[in-house]
Design an enzyme around this catalytic site. Structure first.
Site, PDB file in Angstrom:
ATOM      1  N   LYS A 201       0.900  -1.236  -0.044  1.00  0.00           N
ATOM      2  CA  LYS A 201      -0.037  -0.031  -0.070  1.00  0.00           C
ATOM      3  C   LYS A 201       0.935   1.154  -0.079  1.00  0.00           C
ATOM      4  O   LYS A 201       2.003   1.228   0.629  1.00  0.00           O
ATOM      5  CB  LYS A 201      -0.848  -0.101   1.302  1.00  0.00           C
ATOM      6  CG  LYS A 201      -1.578   1.185   1.321  1.00  0.00           C
ATOM      7  CD  LYS A 201      -3.184   1.140   0.720  1.00  0.00           C
ATOM      8  CE  LYS A 201      -3.791   2.394   0.739  1.00  0.00           C
ATOM      9  NZ  LYS A 201      -4.591   2.598  -0.530  1.00  0.00           N
ATOM     10  N   TYR A 202       0.727   2.046  -0.956  1.00  0.00           N
ATOM     11  CA  TYR A 202       1.435   3.564  -0.903  1.00  0.00           C
ATOM     12  C   TYR A 202       0.901   4.433   0.098  1.00  0.00           C
ATOM     13  O   TYR A 202      -0.199   4.697   0.149  1.00  0.00           O
ATOM     14  CB  TYR A 202       1.488   4.052  -2.420  1.00  0.00           C
ATOM     15  CG  TYR A 202       2.011   5.165  -2.585  1.00  0.00           C
ATOM     16  CD1 TYR A 202       3.598   5.675  -2.151  1.00  0.00           C
ATOM     17  CD2 TYR A 202       1.392   6.695  -2.559  1.00  0.00           C
ATOM     18  CE1 TYR A 202       4.103   6.568  -2.315  1.00  0.00           C
ATOM     19  CE2 TYR A 202       2.173   7.680  -2.788  1.00  0.00           C
ATOM     20  CZ  TYR A 202       3.345   7.979  -2.490  1.00  0.00           C
ATOM     21  OH  TYR A 202       3.990   8.891  -2.652  1.00  0.00           O
ATOM     22  N   HIS A 235      16.335  10.750  -1.542  1.00  0.00           N
ATOM     23  CA  HIS A 235      16.767   9.502  -0.816  1.00  0.00           C
ATOM     24  C   HIS A 235      18.092   9.569  -0.245  1.00  0.00           C
ATOM     25  O   HIS A 235      18.643   8.820   0.509  1.00  0.00           O
ATOM     26  CB  HIS A 235      16.665   8.164  -1.512  1.00  0.00           C
ATOM     27  CG  HIS A 235      15.380   7.888  -2.310  1.00  0.00           C
ATOM     28  ND1 HIS A 235      14.212   7.445  -1.429  1.00  0.00           N
ATOM     29  CD2 HIS A 235      14.812   7.814  -3.436  1.00  0.00           C
ATOM     30  CE1 HIS A 235      13.269   7.392  -1.965  1.00  0.00           C
ATOM     31  NE2 HIS A 235      13.680   7.483  -3.393  1.00  0.00           N
ATOM     32  N   GLU A 275      13.888   0.672   9.952  1.00  0.00           N
ATOM     33  CA  GLU A 275      13.276   1.595   9.822  1.00  0.00           C
ATOM     34  C   GLU A 275      11.691   1.494   9.600  1.00  0.00           C
ATOM     35  O   GLU A 275      11.264   0.295   9.188  1.00  0.00           O
ATOM     36  CB  GLU A 275      13.758   1.614   8.095  1.00  0.00           C
ATOM     37  CG  GLU A 275      15.155   2.018   7.966  1.00  0.00           C
ATOM     38  CD  GLU A 275      15.537   2.531   6.758  1.00  0.00           C
ATOM     39  OE1 GLU A 275      16.602   3.117   6.340  1.00  0.00           O
ATOM     40  OE2 GLU A 275      14.767   2.539   5.760  1.00  0.00           O
ATOM     41  N   GLU A 287      12.436  -1.512   6.298  1.00  0.00           N
ATOM     42  CA  GLU A 287      13.440  -2.223   5.943  1.00  0.00           C
ATOM     43  C   GLU A 287      14.450  -2.349   7.474  1.00  0.00           C
ATOM     44  O   GLU A 287      14.122  -1.702   8.408  1.00  0.00           O
ATOM     45  CB  GLU A 287      14.559  -1.236   5.166  1.00  0.00           C
ATOM     46  CG  GLU A 287      13.799  -1.322   3.521  1.00  0.00           C
ATOM     47  CD  GLU A 287      14.427  -0.421   2.908  1.00  0.00           C
ATOM     48  OE1 GLU A 287      15.818  -0.122   2.988  1.00  0.00           O
ATOM     49  OE2 GLU A 287      13.894  -0.011   1.652  1.00  0.00           O
ATOM     50  N   ARG A 291      23.793  -2.157   9.873  1.00  0.00           N
ATOM     51  CA  ARG A 291      25.318  -1.428   9.999  1.00  0.00           C
ATOM     52  C   ARG A 291      25.070  -0.378  10.844  1.00  0.00           C
ATOM     53  O   ARG A 291      23.885  -0.082  11.189  1.00  0.00           O
ATOM     54  CB  ARG A 291      25.725  -0.872   8.649  1.00  0.00           C
ATOM     55  CG  ARG A 291      24.393   0.068   8.133  1.00  0.00           C
ATOM     56  CD  ARG A 291      25.088   0.833   6.935  1.00  0.00           C
ATOM     57  NE  ARG A 291      24.144   1.916   6.751  1.00  0.00           N
ATOM     58  CZ  ARG A 291      22.979   1.898   6.046  1.00  0.00           C
ATOM     59  NH1 ARG A 291      22.537   0.728   5.491  1.00  0.00           N
ATOM     60  NH2 ARG A 291      22.368   2.966   5.727  1.00  0.00           N
TER      61      ARG A 291
END
Ligand code: MV4
Length: 449
Positions: A201-202, A235, A275, A287, A291
């Site tokens: 879903k956006y 980004h 995230e 995500e 790291r």
């Protein structure tokens, strides 16, 4: 016991790792390309080894040369920093096979989280909330139509091997699903050699909120609060802050415990970031980064912890130095990423730094490998300094940051300092009222004016 660390990186993060190592009485080995022979990380390290020509593919990504350097220097650990080989599971495995401690998560955790479809399946299994979407990869347009009808348009087609926004397509309606899915698969194939895609879903105006996590690989885990990283351009994060102006203490405590328990279930070792997109008071996992991140200092500022020292400790097999109850959050921190770029066009501006003066005073930290006379090479990313400022509350932090930016002198190259100065005076920013869409709109409006 770790006595000597090879730092497989450059720039400010190589210095950051060197500092933690020396604070712990550990020797450091710098590696560098021929373009970085006079870089600050090379000057400070106890030893330095050239690993190849300027292109990163031939030096900072050259696995054989880095392993050879570690063996020659008899380093007993490798810290990869961020970027370069930091999330390369194959490299992590090779390091371990050479009986060198890998200062990072288990290679299998890196691999799992690198595949976004597997990452989501894993996240669901350890209790993290997901964005509504396909259950795994979608293999046909017919299957995609069914999922999209169920969750409602607009939907987003994402590449399993993507991340960082590469290979995404927003699909507004059923008519465009077939063509956009084909386009997404073709782009993913070309970029990653893998055309696996999935559907979500956006979400139209979310915030990007990420939780810093830490595990010791023995089932102990803590969360170190969140960072709001919504202010991004193409980004690339521009400014990050902790805590998020959008979260209440109750929301933080509740989500923090969900995240902490997930990391404990994973048996994760080292630093990681979960995230999320945050919209209408709800979190959606997207995500996990396996790291240390660029913006880790804002978390260090509000917790008083040294995340790199903690990475080194758990890589040496020690348990986490604190429990969740012992994590104390205080105050507010903001990081400005200062790039050698034109502040209006974002065109890179490499070249010789003439004057350099870093700000100081209460609450101010500068992580940078710059010095007067240094020549910024054109081969690598344009981050030249991170300015991290702490205050008792967000407004004190913002005022100190404005003052620190006034003090900051970098001449000879263009920098994004003026952009940060304008941003800090914007009424929406002052109120903390922004989403992931905000910065690009603000930049477009400035370009008009
Ligand atoms: C999304 C999204 C909206 N809805 N997923 C971009 C990078 C990648 N990590 C995930 N991204 C997004 N995923 C759904 N279901 C919007 C973005 C996105 C974004 C996310 C975080 C920060 C900045 C962003 C800018 C554009 C799009």
């Amino acid at each position: 016991m770790i006595r000597k660390i090879l730092i497989a990186n450059r720039g400010e993060i190589a210095l950051r790792i060197h500092r933690a190592a020396h604070d712990m009485g550990i020797k450091t080995v710098a590696v560098h390309s021929t373009a970085d022979a006079d870089a600050m990380h090379v000057r400070l390290a106890d030893e330095a080894i050239c690993i190849g020509p300027p292109p990163a593919a031939d030096s900072y990504l050259n696995v054989a040369n880095i392993i050879a350097a570690a063996e020659i220097a008899q380093a007993d650990a490798i810290h990869p920093g961020y970027g370069f080989l930091s999330e390369n599971a194959r490299f992590a495995g090779i390091v371990e096979q050479h009986n060198i401690a890998w200062i990072g998560p288990a290679p299998e955790h890196i691999r799992t989280m690198g595949d976004k479809v597997e990452a989501k399946r894993t996240a669901a299994a350890i209790g993290l909330p997901l964005v509504p979407g396909s259950d795994g990869a979608v293999t046909s347009v017919a299957e995609a139509q069914k999922v999209a009808d169920a969750i409602g348009y607009p939907v987003l087609v994402k590449a399993a091997s993507g991340g960082g926004g590469r290979g995404m397509k927003v699909v507004p309606d059923a008519g465009s699903l077939g063509p956009l899915m084909a386009q997404a698969k073709a782009e993913a194939k070309a970029a990653f050699g893998d055309d696996t895609v999935y559907l979500e879903k956006y979400l139209s105006e979310p915030r990007h909120i990420e939780f810093q996590v830490f595990g010791d690989g023995k089932g102990n885990a803590v969360h170190l609060g969140e960072r709001d990283c919504s202010l991004q351009r193409r980004h690339q994060k521009v400014l990050e802050e902790a805590p998020s102006p959008a979260l209440s203490p109750a929301q933080r405590a509740e989500m923090g415990e969900v995240v902490r328990s997930a990391v404990a279930k994973l048996g994760y070792r080292g630093a990681g970031t979960m995230e999320f997109l945050f919209e209408d008071g709800k979190f959606y996992f997207i995500e996990m980064n396996t790291r240390l991140q660029v913006e880790h200092p804002v978390t260090e500022a509000i917790t008083g912890l040294d995340l790199v020292a903690m990475q080194i400790m758990v890589a040496a097999g020690e348990p986490l130095p604190l429990t969740q109850d012992e994590v104390r959050f205080a105050g507010h921190a903001i990081e400005c990423r200062i790039n050698a770029e034109d502040p209006a066009t974002f065109a890179p501006s490499p070249g010789r730094v003439v004057d350099f003066h870093a700000p100081g005073g209460p609450g101010v930290r500068v992580d940078s490998a710059l010095y007067a006379g240094y020549r910024i090479p054109p081969y690598y990313d344009s981050l030249i300094a991170k300015l991290i400022v702490y205050g008792d509350d967000r407004e004190q932090c913002r005022m100190r940051l404005k003052r620190a930016l006034e003090e900051f002198i970098v001449t000879g190259v263009k920098t994004t300092i003026p952009l940060h100065q304008a941003l800090l005076d914007d009424p929406d920013f002052i109120r903390g009222d922004y989403s992931i869409k905000w910065l690009e709109r603000w930049l477009a409006a400035r370009a008009e004016a």
